[in-house]
Design a protein around this motif. Sequence first.
Motif, PDB file in Angstrom:
ATOM      1  N   UNK A  35       0.835  -1.203   0.000  1.00  0.00           N
ATOM      2  CA  UNK A  35       0.000   0.000   0.000  1.00  0.00           C
ATOM      3  C   UNK A  35       0.871   1.255   0.000  1.00  0.00           C
ATOM      4  N   UNK A  36       1.975   1.217   0.718  1.00  0.00           N
ATOM      5  CA  UNK A  36       2.898   2.359   0.728  1.00  0.00           C
ATOM      6  C   UNK A  36       3.449   2.609  -0.673  1.00  0.00           C
ATOM      7  N   UNK A  37       3.830   1.539  -1.362  1.00  0.00           N
ATOM      8  CA  UNK A  37       4.342   1.690  -2.727  1.00  0.00           C
ATOM      9  C   UNK A  37       3.266   2.220  -3.665  1.00  0.00           C
ATOM     10  N   UNK A  38       2.019   1.764  -3.459  1.00  0.00           N
ATOM     11  CA  UNK A  38       0.921   2.193  -4.317  1.00  0.00           C
ATOM     12  C   UNK A  38       0.620   3.682  -4.146  1.00  0.00           C
ATOM     13  N   UNK A  39       1.053   4.261  -3.047  1.00  0.00           N
ATOM     14  CA  UNK A  39       0.792   5.682  -2.771  1.00  0.00           C
ATOM     15  C   UNK A  39       1.925   6.595  -3.223  1.00  0.00           C
ATOM     16  N   UNK A  40       2.988   6.037  -3.768  1.00  0.00           N
ATOM     17  CA  UNK A  40       4.181   6.828  -4.059  1.00  0.00           C
ATOM     18  C   UNK A  40       3.975   7.856  -5.172  1.00  0.00           C
ATOM     19  N   UNK A  41       3.130   7.562  -6.156  1.00  0.00           N
ATOM     20  CA  UNK A  41       2.998   8.478  -7.291  1.00  0.00           C
ATOM     21  C   UNK A  41       1.619   9.121  -7.370  1.00  0.00           C
ATOM     22  N   UNK A  42       0.950   9.249  -6.216  1.00  0.00           N
ATOM     23  CA  UNK A  42      -0.357   9.889  -6.195  1.00  0.00           C
ATOM     24  C   UNK A  42      -0.571  10.572  -4.840  1.00  0.00           C
TER      25      UNK A  42
END
Length: 199
Positions: A35-42
């Motif tokens: 989830x942390x990675x999924x939030x990196x570009x937004x």
Amino acid sequence: MAKIKYGVKENTKTGTHSWYAVPKFNGTLSFNELCEEACEDNTYSVEEMTGCVSKFMKVVQREAARGFRCKLGTDFLTVYPNIQCSVKDELNPDGTVKKAAEAKDVKANNAKSRLGCTVSPKYSLLFASSVSWQKVDNNGNVVEEEEEDITQGNGNVDPDSGDTPGGGGGDDNGGDTGGGTGNNDNTNPGGDDTGGTEN
């Protein structure tokens, strides 16, 4: 292109020489880490991401329990209810049939309820085109081999079937999603993380 390590194991159950490749995982990414990675570009926060995905998965679990096949993303995964039960002929010591198996012998009270999961061929082909494999020994040392792409002639994806083949109605020896069961501990020859077929 990402490179993934793999080793070789022998299947001693066949009675003949049988060897198979198994991936060597780099580790396991936790739900929060993903989830942390999924939030990196937004602009989503980790809390928002984990909350939404957790709620989504609860809905998938509920609807699968109601008998629905559930799409997890576009051209990605499909989770479905699965039942594991099979019968076979009872044989005499000489190999002749003592009692023939019949359809009426398949009963739900002798079955196992499992969640199954399929991977779309599009996603599998995308994965296959973005990775290469490096052979290692039991100690993790690189094994030099002839120039050969392990993905060539890959039988794990059947472009005509709509899905990767697997144990949709299989036994407990599949991968994490093959028939919805198994422990994926690299001990299953030919076992993978896909199962069932999608129609």
